[in-house]
Motif scaffolding. Structure first.
Motif, mmCIF file in Angstrom:
data_model
loop_
_atom_site.group_PDB
_atom_site.id
_atom_site.type_symbol
_atom_site.label_atom_id
_atom_site.label_comp_id
_atom_site.label_asym_id
_atom_site.label_seq_id
_atom_site.Cartn_x
_atom_site.Cartn_y
_atom_site.Cartn_z
ATOM 1 N N SER A 167 0.847 -1.185 0.000
ATOM 2 C CA SER A 167 0.000 0.000 0.000
ATOM 3 C C SER A 167 0.884 1.237 0.000
ATOM 4 O O SER A 167 2.083 1.152 0.276
ATOM 5 C CB SER A 167 -0.945 0.032 1.212
ATOM 6 O OG SER A 167 -0.219 0.214 2.411
ATOM 7 N N THR A 180 -3.653 4.072 -1.312
ATOM 8 C CA THR A 180 -3.909 3.139 -2.404
ATOM 9 C C THR A 180 -3.359 1.758 -2.089
ATOM 10 O O THR A 180 -2.272 1.610 -1.511
ATOM 11 C CB THR A 180 -3.311 3.673 -3.720
ATOM 12 O OG1 THR A 180 -3.526 2.732 -4.766
ATOM 13 C CG2 THR A 180 -1.822 3.945 -3.597
ATOM 14 N N HIS A 184 -8.226 -0.093 -2.844
ATOM 15 C CA HIS A 184 -8.481 1.345 -2.854
ATOM 16 C C HIS A 184 -7.600 1.998 -3.918
ATOM 17 O O HIS A 184 -6.384 1.845 -3.902
ATOM 18 C CB HIS A 184 -8.176 1.955 -1.485
ATOM 19 C CG HIS A 184 -8.914 1.304 -0.364
ATOM 20 N ND1 HIS A 184 -8.397 0.211 0.319
ATOM 21 C CD2 HIS A 184 -10.134 1.560 0.178
ATOM 22 C CE1 HIS A 184 -9.255 -0.158 1.256
ATOM 23 N NE2 HIS A 184 -10.321 0.635 1.190
ATOM 24 N N GLU A 185 -8.231 2.697 -4.864
ATOM 25 C CA GLU A 185 -7.502 3.284 -5.990
ATOM 26 C C GLU A 185 -6.604 2.225 -6.662
ATOM 27 O O GLU A 185 -5.398 2.403 -6.815
ATOM 28 C CB GLU A 185 -6.643 4.470 -5.525
ATOM 29 C CG GLU A 185 -7.395 5.543 -4.778
ATOM 30 C CD GLU A 185 -8.314 6.350 -5.674
ATOM 31 O OE1 GLU A 185 -8.164 6.286 -6.918
ATOM 32 O OE2 GLU A 185 -9.202 7.048 -5.135
#
Length: 464
Positions: A167, A180, A184-185
């Motif tokens: 991440s 991210t 997520h993203e």
């Protein structure tokens, strides 16, 4: 780009309004220290050096650069030979104060601040018998290494540094902050693993750690005249090489001042196998008549730190990079001829071994596209300051050109300079279109210029 003085003055005033004045540096000893890079030949100098200690300060720097039209760059380890850490006449975000590393022993994870170097990460992990997948040299910035790919001595067993990113916290071009990962993203997370610092400023990242208390490392040297025999026999070793063994090869000036073939193995499996006279590591001493064969067992952190003395800060450097399928006779001949023509005793070849776990990642899983087994060859011209510097770059160019017919198209973006126009279009192969689409979404104005990105997707997808 030249920015007029009133604009710079307004930008400095705005930064000093937002941040403590000692963060905003335009001259003096701190400026000299903050703009000194590994490659002493880099002449670029930013108008403003912003020493960032937090994500909030990074955000302020990004927004100010946008507001006043200043070129922007990010300095972490400062090891990029092309000098992209410094934005000439612009604003450089110096992340070196942000070098903390937090180890979660149970989860085998490290949270690494954006300015930490590989040595910081390895030293912190080593206290718990853990290692991170890093590069060969410990003074390299961990973020820059990871974002561009990250070849290293543990790649066969654990993959590239990018493959171990779980991440990241990223400041985007509009000054917003995103977290991210796979959920997520996810597009941004995909792009960060190989696409370099082209999408934002990574202020923090989480990486996987691995339980490897000790490694067996060493150096084996052979005379240059034995290169065809030694490297041909090495191909037999590498053809069934276990994941735990990665063998960096190359040419360096030996103890007698003459170019010699070097093999630098790293064994990350059981130490008893690495030291076994009949094992795969010791087999490297029997490929010819070795002039030097030295091995030691110890921590990966110590072994990496010991290599830092090979390429100290301040020398002049230019690098060319080619990705070679194997040590073919033609490749070996080009290396031998290049070694004989070296213009500096400090220059070298370094071929990084890509196999095992790194080669089993599907090419489309990350932005890093070349997942076939290969050797990433660095042609490294190194010299001390002198008037006739052009001959060293000419040597690097000539040797790179000799290797080109035997190489994959493209190359390792972390090491390609802006002049590598024949290679840049092919770096990301079949991943190029997706990568450029993500760039257009998160940074449509091209604020971040980390490592080379193609302008369009290539017609021939050589990495697929």
């Amino acid at each position: 780009m030249t920015v007029d003085s009133p604009t710079l003055q307004r930008a400095v005033a705005e930064l000093e309004r937002l941040l403590p004045a000692d963060r905003v540096i335009t001259g003096g000893p701190e400026y000299a220290t903050g703009t000194a890079l590994w490659n002493g030949a880099v002449a670029s100098r930013p108008a403003i050096l912003l020493r960032c200690t937090s994500t909030a300060e990074v955000r302020a720097g990004v927004r100010t650069a946008r507001e006043f039209g200043l070129p922007l760059s990010v300095r972490s380890g400062g090891h990029d030979w092309a000098g992209r850490a410094l934005s000439d006449d612009g604003l450089t975000l110096d992340l070196t104060p942000m070098c903390s590393v937090h180890i979660d022993v149970g989860a085998r994870r490290a949270t690494v601040a954006g300015g930490a170097r590989a040595n910081h990460v390895l030293a912190a992990a080593d206290r718990y018998g853990l290692v991170a997948a890093t590069g060969t040299i410990g003074t390299v910035g961990m973020a820059g290494l990871t974002l561009g790919g990250g070849y290293g001595p543990l790649g066969g067993r654990f993959g590239l540094a990018a493959d171990n990113l779980t991440s990241a916290e990223v400041v985007l071009a509009d000054g917003s902050v995103v977290r991210t990962d796979d959920e997520h993203e996810p597009d941004l997370f995909w792009a960060l693993r190989g696409g370099g610092g082209n999408f934002g400023v990574v202020t923090s990242m989480e990486i996987r750690l691995h339980a490897v208390p000790t490694v067996v490392t060493g150096t084996v040297l052979y005379s240059l005249r034995q290169a065809p025999k030694v490297l041909a026999r090495l191909e037999d070793v590498l053809s069934d090489c276990p994941d735990a063994l990665t063998v960096q090869t190359g040419v360096i000036n030996g103890p007698q001042g003459k170019p010699m073939v070097t093999l630098r193995p790293t064994w990350s499996g059981e130490p008893v196998v690495g030291t076994d006279p009949a094992g795969p590591v010791q087999r490297l001493t029997r490929l010819g008549t070795a002039a030097v064969a030295e091995f030691e067992t110890g921590s990966f952190a110590a072994a990496t730190a010991a290599r830092d003395t090979m390429f100290p800060d301040g020398r002049y450097v230019t690098i060319r990079a080619r990705s070679l399928p194997r040590h073919t006779p033609e490749v070996v001949d080009a290396l031998v001829q290049g070694a004989k023509a070296m213009t500096s005793p400090l220059s070298a070849f370094s071929l990084h071994h890509f196999h095992g776990a790194a080669a089993r990642v599907p090419w489309s899983d990350t932005a890093f596209a070349l997942r076939k087994p290969h050797m990433m060859a660095e042609v490294i011209a190194v010299w001390t300051p002198e008037k006739d510097s052009g001959r060293h770059a000419a040597w690097a160019d000539a040797t790179s050109a000799a290797l080109e017919p035997h190489a994959f198209a493209g190359g390792y973006a972390n090491l390609l300079g802006p002049e590598a126009t024949d290679q840049i279009p092919y770096v990301y192969g079949g991943n190029t279109a997706r990568l450029l689409a993500i760039k257009g979404t998160v940074d449509p104005d091209g604020v971040f210029q980390g490592i080379p990105l193609p302008k369009t997707a290539p017609q021939a997808l050589s990495h697929r």
